[in-house]
Structure formats: structure tokens, C-alpha cells
Design a protein around this motif. Structure first.
Motif, PDB file in Angstrom:
ATOM      1  N   UNK B 141       0.834  -1.209   0.000  1.00 57.19           N
ATOM      2  CA  UNK B 141       0.000   0.000   0.000  1.00 57.19           C
ATOM      3  C   UNK B 141       0.868   1.257   0.000  1.00 57.19           C
ATOM      4  N   UNK B 142       1.857   1.291   0.904  1.00 59.52           N
ATOM      5  CA  UNK B 142       2.677   2.495   0.991  1.00 59.52           C
ATOM      6  C   UNK B 142       3.586   2.632  -0.224  1.00 59.52           C
ATOM      7  N   UNK B 145       1.740   4.340  -2.999  1.00 67.19           N
ATOM      8  CA  UNK B 145       1.649   5.780  -2.726  1.00 67.19           C
ATOM      9  C   UNK B 145       3.015   6.402  -2.530  1.00 67.19           C
ATOM     10  N   UNK B 148       3.768  10.071  -3.403  1.00 69.00           N
ATOM     11  CA  UNK B 148       2.992  11.055  -2.636  1.00 69.00           C
ATOM     12  C   UNK B 148       2.341  12.136  -3.474  1.00 69.00           C
ATOM     13  N   UNK B 149       2.153  11.899  -4.739  1.00 72.95           N
ATOM     14  CA  UNK B 149       1.366  12.840  -5.529  1.00 72.95           C
ATOM     15  C   UNK B 149      -0.103  12.587  -5.219  1.00 72.95           C
ATOM     16  N   UNK B 153      -1.586   8.985  -3.969  1.00 69.36           N
ATOM     17  CA  UNK B 153      -2.260   8.776  -2.691  1.00 69.36           C
ATOM     18  C   UNK B 153      -3.649   8.202  -2.910  1.00 69.36           C
ATOM     19  N   UNK B 156      -3.275   4.571  -3.675  1.00 71.10           N
ATOM     20  CA  UNK B 156      -2.954   3.790  -2.486  1.00 71.10           C
ATOM     21  C   UNK B 156      -4.185   3.570  -1.616  1.00 71.10           C
ATOM     22  N   UNK B 240       0.362   4.160 -10.665  1.00 68.72           N
ATOM     23  CA  UNK B 240       0.923   5.207  -9.817  1.00 68.72           C
ATOM     24  C   UNK B 240       2.148   4.770  -9.033  1.00 68.72           C
TER      25      UNK B 240
END
Lengths: 222, 486
Positions: B141-142, B145, B148-149, B153, B156, B240
Motif C-alpha cells: 500500500x505504501x 503511494x 505522494x502525488x 495517494x 494507495x 501510480x
């Protein structure tokens, strides 16, 4: 192994309480109260497990009661409260469906759940027959809570409540899953919360809000 | 012993990399641990090839022809992806898209992810399989993401919540299975969740409970497989996240998820004495193939394009397992292997292509063949292979699936053929525009690792022409084990 009807009645009462708490969560729009209701649900679950452990003398159930108490009554609510304080989310914005409407759907779900649970209850010779129907209802009501909310935080509490329903189903129908599975599930749930904690801060850093509507406006090139 | 090494190596790798994952040599350490895992997997596979199936630790773990090749495949793609990720993540770090902390998280979670998938594959305990599947989601999951766009996010979050809810359904299905099993194997029955024990008594399991259980299990693990209409998380998560993660999500995680579905299907079919679970898989599979191939036309993002292609191929695998019988099962197993190899190779090439253009948008990637012939031709050959052009392995498996469909379910053939044609036109036209033409692409600060791309494509080519006898024996044995069909 006293087959006293009183113990059975008590267990049924606790099951009913579990269902009632699910409805309360469905109607609750204050996020902090939602977390308290979730903690209460964990407490009821723990009490039911203890009662069943006492009635059947299964040592496994004592362990899983302790696990429930540690994870669902203490650890998770503590984490959630801390997140609420630090992120400053207190109220959920307007739910997608108004509260009376949601309640009505909830009632239909309960009826459906008991229908679905019929063949399973017939098979489970253990503690309570109504319990499986209630477990299914708790799962589906939690699902409804999730889909009618907009705040990420409320969705997460709904998600955890769904896990409560699953746990109650396993416990009442089979005296709990094998210990290694229960431990694994508890570990997964805890890790999930930690991951989410990190995740929420990242989301807020980016959006200044935990409102999922904002999140969805940023869908990638579609 | 080999099994212990197989499961402990990635875990040790995760711990080591959690401390040193941002170091200068961390990508090599990551690759070294992956190599160790692959060595253990080879030893285990060798043991199965010479001594047959085996169980370990009081039947808690087992290895049979069905999971042996998946273990080897997972460890192999895990290794090649870690090799690919060395220059790839260095370029990302040089472009400041990822922080040192992010890099540490990436390396540790990469190992953990491979470890949880291997656990899910080798455990005999269906409950533990669920735990491992959920852990595989959580560990990525992290990573999805990581950049961090806003879009990352969102991807995620969607991945977490949709897979979380989906897999909760699978847990309920597992509980129902346990209820039914306990009746047969005794209260607190030793091994009431152990697959081999359940398989031995599957004829006695209560059919009505098992059919309800199967619906929940299919929805749960089907979400992770990316079957339409439960596929919503998949394109976002693939597009992503960092490309090595897209490659292992698409090439490995989807395989593990469909593996779980098929294990459950074997039990339920044995209990019901009917092909009803198979028909559910046929339905979900066909819808996935059709919807995904038409969705390909709407894609503007190179990774999203191939994510939809993964949905299409997983649908095809589900369809083939649904038909059942020795030939369709054989084809499905072969298709899982070649799809995994081809798709990860495509993601490797696509990842470098996106780095060169600084964008994942198909419109902005032009003239790859001029700037970097290896990336360009890697992408082109990979795309041709995944589209089922002979003599690649995908052609062999798709041909087998199609001929079985013509014989057993003739009504499904036109849908499949139309979908293949649509997918071909959509992917080929886009890839062609990316590979040829004038270019504005830049040079990369680190030279890309393209060996894995061509090793994978070489293997896919080989599987199209010649399947090694030991692999054919495994496929055959696994196909008999899975059974089904009328």
C-alpha cells in the motif's frame, strides 16, 4: 458444561447488543463517538467470547478473548483517538444517504442476513443459532457504514467493525478459528492501522483534508 | 530445510534493508537477497521434480506440482525485478522523485512482499493463506503511494480499502469453509483448515454451506485477481506506483490471487459434484476479458494500458480454469507463467520509456527505437508476445484455451476472438506510435538494466516452442489435481 438456558440467553443478549451497536454506528456522524462505539463493540465481543469460554471450557477462547481485549478494546481505539486528535477530524460531512434512509436499508439487510444464515445455522451445532445471522448482519451493516461515509476515518472504523462481525461469526459457530490464524488476523489488523496512520498524514499533507471527495477529483489520466 | 530458507531469506532481507535500505549499495543487497530466495526456490523445485510432493511441519506447509512452479516463478521474477530496480530506482532518486526514507521503505517492503507471496503459496492452511494475502496487500500500500502525488495517494487509498473489504469477504468464506470442515474432521479438528486434509474429505463437506462460502471466497480473492467488476483498484495501483512494483503486482500478485481462487474451487466442486463453481469463473472471466479489452481504447497512460491488459489476461485464466478439464487447466497454468514473464518484461521496458520522456503519457513517448533501440524493441517484442503473436508462449496457451472453448463452450468463442482483435488493435497502434517516429527523449543518468527484459522474452519464446519435460509433468499433474470440466 452446564447447559443452563440462562447462559444461552445471556449470549443471545450480547449478540443483540452487538447488532444494536452496529446500528448506532450507522447513525452516528461524530467521528469520535464512532470510535467509542467501536471500542464498546469490541468489549461486547470480548464478553461474549469469555462467556463462551466459561461455558465450553475451551482454553483457545480465553486466549482469543485476551487478544480481542488487547487489540480491539485497547490498542485500536487508542490509535484511532490519537489520529483524530492529531488530524482534527471530528464530524463526518453529509453522508450520501440521510440517516432514516440508511436505517431502513439497514433493517432490510438484517432480514436478508438471517435468510442467508439459515443453512449455515442449521449446520453449526454449537452455541447459538441466531448468532450467525447476527454476525452476517454486523458484517453487512459495517459495509453499509463504509459506503455511506465520506471521511476516510469513518470508513476505516466501518472496516474494523466488519472485522468484528467476522470474528463473532467464527467464534459463535466454531469456537474460534485455529490460534495461528487468529493471531495472524490480529497482526494484520494492527499493521493495517499503522499503515493507515502513516497514510492519513500523507493524505492530509497533500490535501489539507481527509475528505474523500477531494481525493477522487484527482484521478489519473482516464 | 529448503522451505525454511525460502521463507526466511526474504524476511531477513526485509529486516536488513529496513536498517540499510537507503544506503549506496542497498539495491545490490536487495538483489542478493532475491538471489538467495531464488536459489532456495530452485532447490525446492528440484526436490519436487525428483521426489514428488511433500508436506512440512505437521502438514502446515506443502508443496505439490501446482504451487511448485508458482514458487519458482515468483522467486525468479522477484530476482529479475530486483535487478531491474537497481538502475530504475537510482534514476528515480536522481530525479528526486523518491526520498532516502522512501527508498528504505521501498527495499524493505519489496522483500516483505515477495516473502508474503511465497508464504501464501506454500502454506497448506487456508487461514494462513488469507493472512499472507492480506499482508501482501499491506506491504505494498505504501509503495503504491510512494511518490505522494495526489494521484498516487488516491491509488494507495483505493488499493487499501477495496482490497481490504474484498479480502474481508474471503475471510468470511474461509470461516464458512471451516464450519463445514469441522463437522467432518471433528471439533477443533486438527487440520480442519489444511487444504490437503480438506481435499481428502471434500466429498463429505456440506454442499449448501460450501456454495455460500465459494461466493464469498470468489468475491474476496477475485478482487485481488482484478476480475471485473471488482477491478477498480488495479489500474490505479499499477499506474501510480514505482514500475518494479507494477511489475511484481501484475506478474506475481495476480497469480497468487487466482491460485487461491482455484484451490478453493477444487474443494467446492468436489463437495457439490457439479460444475457450478466453474461456471461462475467462466462468467467472471469472460466479462473481464471483454470489458478490459474494450477499456484499452480509452487509455492515455502507458502503465494503465498494460494494467488493463493484465485484467484481460487474468480474465482469460479464470475462464480457462472455469472450463476445467486437463487441457484447459494445462493452458491456464501455462498462461499464468507466460503472462507473468511477458507482462513484467513489458513493465520493465515501459518504466524506462516513461523515465526517458519524463511522463507516462502515451502521447509524449515517441521514437523509442531511435534513442534506445533496446528499450524500444523490448517494448515492441513484449507487446507482440502479450498479444498472442506466434511463436511466443502466449500464443500456445491462448490457442489451447480457444480450441477447448470451441469444443466445450462454442458460444464463448466469438466473444473471445472479438476481444483479442480489439486488444490487438488497441495495444499495437499505441506501442507502434511510441516505438517509431521522431523523438524528443532524453538520456538517462544511469544506464537501464534491460537484460531481464530479454531473458523473460527469451523464456516466453522458448515456452512457445518447447516446454521442458519436468514443467510439462508439473502442469499435467496440477491440471489433474484441479480437475473440473464435464
Amino acid at each position: 458444561m452446564g447447559q443452563t438456558p440462562f447462559v444461552m440467553q445471556l449470549l443471545d443478549t450480547l449478540a443483540a447488543l452487538l447488532l444494536l451497536l452496529s446500528f448506532a454506528m450507522l447513525a452516528q456522524r461524530r467521528v469520535a463517538t464512532l470510535v467509542e462505539l467501536f471500542a464498546l463493540q469490541g468489549g461486547v465481543l470480548c464478553a461474549a467470547t469469555l462467556l463462551l469460554a466459561w461455558r465450553t471450557g475451551e482454553e483457545n477462547l480465553l486466549l482469543s478473548a485476551a487478544l480481542t481485549f488487547g487489540v480491539k478494546v485497547l490498542a485500536l481505539p487508542w490509535l484511532l483517538r490519537r489520529m483524530i486528535r492529531r488530524l482534527g477530524v471530528y464530524w463526518d460531512t453529509d453522508p450520501l444517504l440521510n440517516i432514516p434512509g440508511t436505517m431502513l436499508v439497514g433493517v432490510l439487510i438484517v432480514v436478508f442476513s438471517f435468510g442467508l444464515a439459515q443453512p449455515i445455522s442449521a449446520l453449526a451445532s454449537t452455541a447459538t443459532r441466531s448468532a450467525i445471522g447476527i454476525a452476517v448482519a454486523v458484517i453487512l451493516l459495517a459495509f453499509l457504514t463504509m459506503i455511506t461515509r465520506r471521511k476516510a476515518m469513518s470508513q476505516v472504523v466501518g472496516f474494523l467493525s466488519m472485522e468484528n462481525g467476522l470474528f463473532f461469526g467464527a467464534m459463535s459457530a466454531t469456537y474460534g478459528m485455529p490460534m495461528v490464524v487468529e493471531l495472524g488476523v490480529a497482526l494484520d489488523v494492527l499493521v493495517a492501522m499503522l499503515v493507515l496512520g502513516v497514510f492519513f498524514f500523507q493524505i492530509r499533507e497533500q490535501f489539507d483534508s481527509l475528505d474523500l471527495d477531494r481525493l477522487e477529483s484527482h484521478q489519473g489520466g482516464r | 530445510m529448503d522451505l525454511l530458507a525460502l521463507l526466511v531469506t526474504p524476511l531477513a532481507g526485509a529486516i536488513v534493508l529496513a536498517w540499510s535500505g537507503a544506503g549506496r549499495r542497498a539495491p545490490e543487497v536487495n538483489a542478493a537477497f532475491s538471489l538467495g530466495t531464488f536459489a532456495a526456490a530452485c532447490a525446492l523445485a528440484w526436490q519436487v521434480a525428483t521426489h514428488g510432493e511433500a508436506t512440512f511441519a505437521n502438514d502446515q506447509f506443502f508443496i505439490d506440482p501446482f504451487n511448485a512452479f508458482l514458487v519458482a516463478l515468483t522467486a525468479f521474477v522477484g530476482l529479475t525485478t530486483s535487478l531491474f530496480s537497481r538502475p530504475y530506482m537510482r534514476i528515480e532518486a536522481a530525479d528526486r522523485r523518491v526520498t532516502p526514507g522512501g527508498l528504505r521503505l521501498y527495499h524493505a517492503m519489496y522483500q516483505l512482499f515477495i516473502g508474503t507471496m511465497l508464504l501464501a503459496l506454500t502454506t497448506n492452511n487456508l487461514g494462513l493463506m488469507w493472512v499472507a494475502m492480506e499482508a501482501a496487500t499491506l506491504s505494498t500500500v505504501l509503495l503504491v503511494a510512494l511518490y505522494r502525488t495526489p494521484a498516487a495517494l488516491e491509488a494507495g487509498w483505493k488499493y487499501f480499502i477495496l482490497c481490504g473489504v474484498g479480502i474481508a469477504q474471503a475471510l468470511f468464506g474461509t470461516i464458512l469453509l471451516y464450519i463445514a470442515a469441522e463437522r467432518v474432521l471433528g471439533a477443533q479438528g486438527v487440520g480442519a483448515l489444511l487444504w490437503t486434509h480438506l481435499d481428502a474429505v471434500k466429498g463429505q463437506l456440506e454442499p449448501r454451506v460450501l456454495s455460500i462460502a465459494f461466493v464469498f471466497l470468489l468475491v474476496g480473492y477475485g478482487t485481488k485477481t482484478g476480475l471485473v467488476p471488482l477491478h477498480n483498484w488495479l489500474p490505479d495501483a499499477h499506474a501510480e506506483g514505482p514500475t518494479p512494483i507494477s511489475a511484481v503486482l501484475s506478474g506475481l500478485l495476480l497469480n497468487v490471487a487466482i491460485y487461491a481462487v482455484v484451490r478453493c474451487k477444487v474443494l467446492v466442486e468436489g463437495s457439490l459434484h457439479s460444475a457450478w463453481p466453474g461456471r461462475m469463473l467462466i462468467g467472471f472471466g469472460l466479462v473481464s476479458v471483454a470489458v478490459a479489452s474494450f477499456s484499452l481504447w480509452r487509455q492515455r497512460d502507458i502503465k494503465r494500458l498494460f494494467a488493463f491488459s493484465s485484467i484481460e489476461h487474468m480474465g482469460l485464466v479464470a475462464f480457462a480454469f472455469g472450463m476445467g478439464g486437463p487441457i484447459a487447466n494445462f493452458a491456464a497454468l501455462l498462461h499464468m507463467t507466460v503472462h507473468s514473464l511477458t507482462k513484467s518484461a513489458i513493465f520493465f521496458a515501459a518504466g524506462h520509456a516513461a523515465q526517458k520522456s519524463g511522463s507516462q503519457s502515451i502521447d509524449r513517448i515517441r521514437g523509442l527505437a531511435t534513442v534506445s533501440p533496446t528499450v524500444g524493441w523490448g517494448l515492441m517484442i513484449g507487446a507482440l508476445a502479450i498479444l498472442g503473436v506466434p511463436p511466443f508462449g502466449v500464443f500456445a496457451s491462448e490457442f489451447l484455451i480457444l480450441t477447448t472453448a470451441m469444443r466445450d463452450h462454442p458460444w464463448a468463442t466469438p466473444i473471445l476472438l472479438l476481444s483479442f482483435a480489439v486488444a490487438f488493435a488497441a495495444i499495437f497502434s499505441r506501442v507502434q506510435s511510441m516505438v517509431f517516429g521522431d523523438t524528443t527523449l532524453r538520456r538517462l543518468p544511469h544506464s537501464p538494466a534491460l537484460l531481464p527484459v530479454f531473458v523473460h522474452l527469451g523464456l516466453v519464446l522458448m515456452l512457445g516452442l518447447y516446454i521442458p519435460p519436468f514443467l510439462a509433468t508439473w502442469y499435467g499433474a496440477a491440471a489433474r489435481l484441479i480437475g473440473g470440466g464435464g
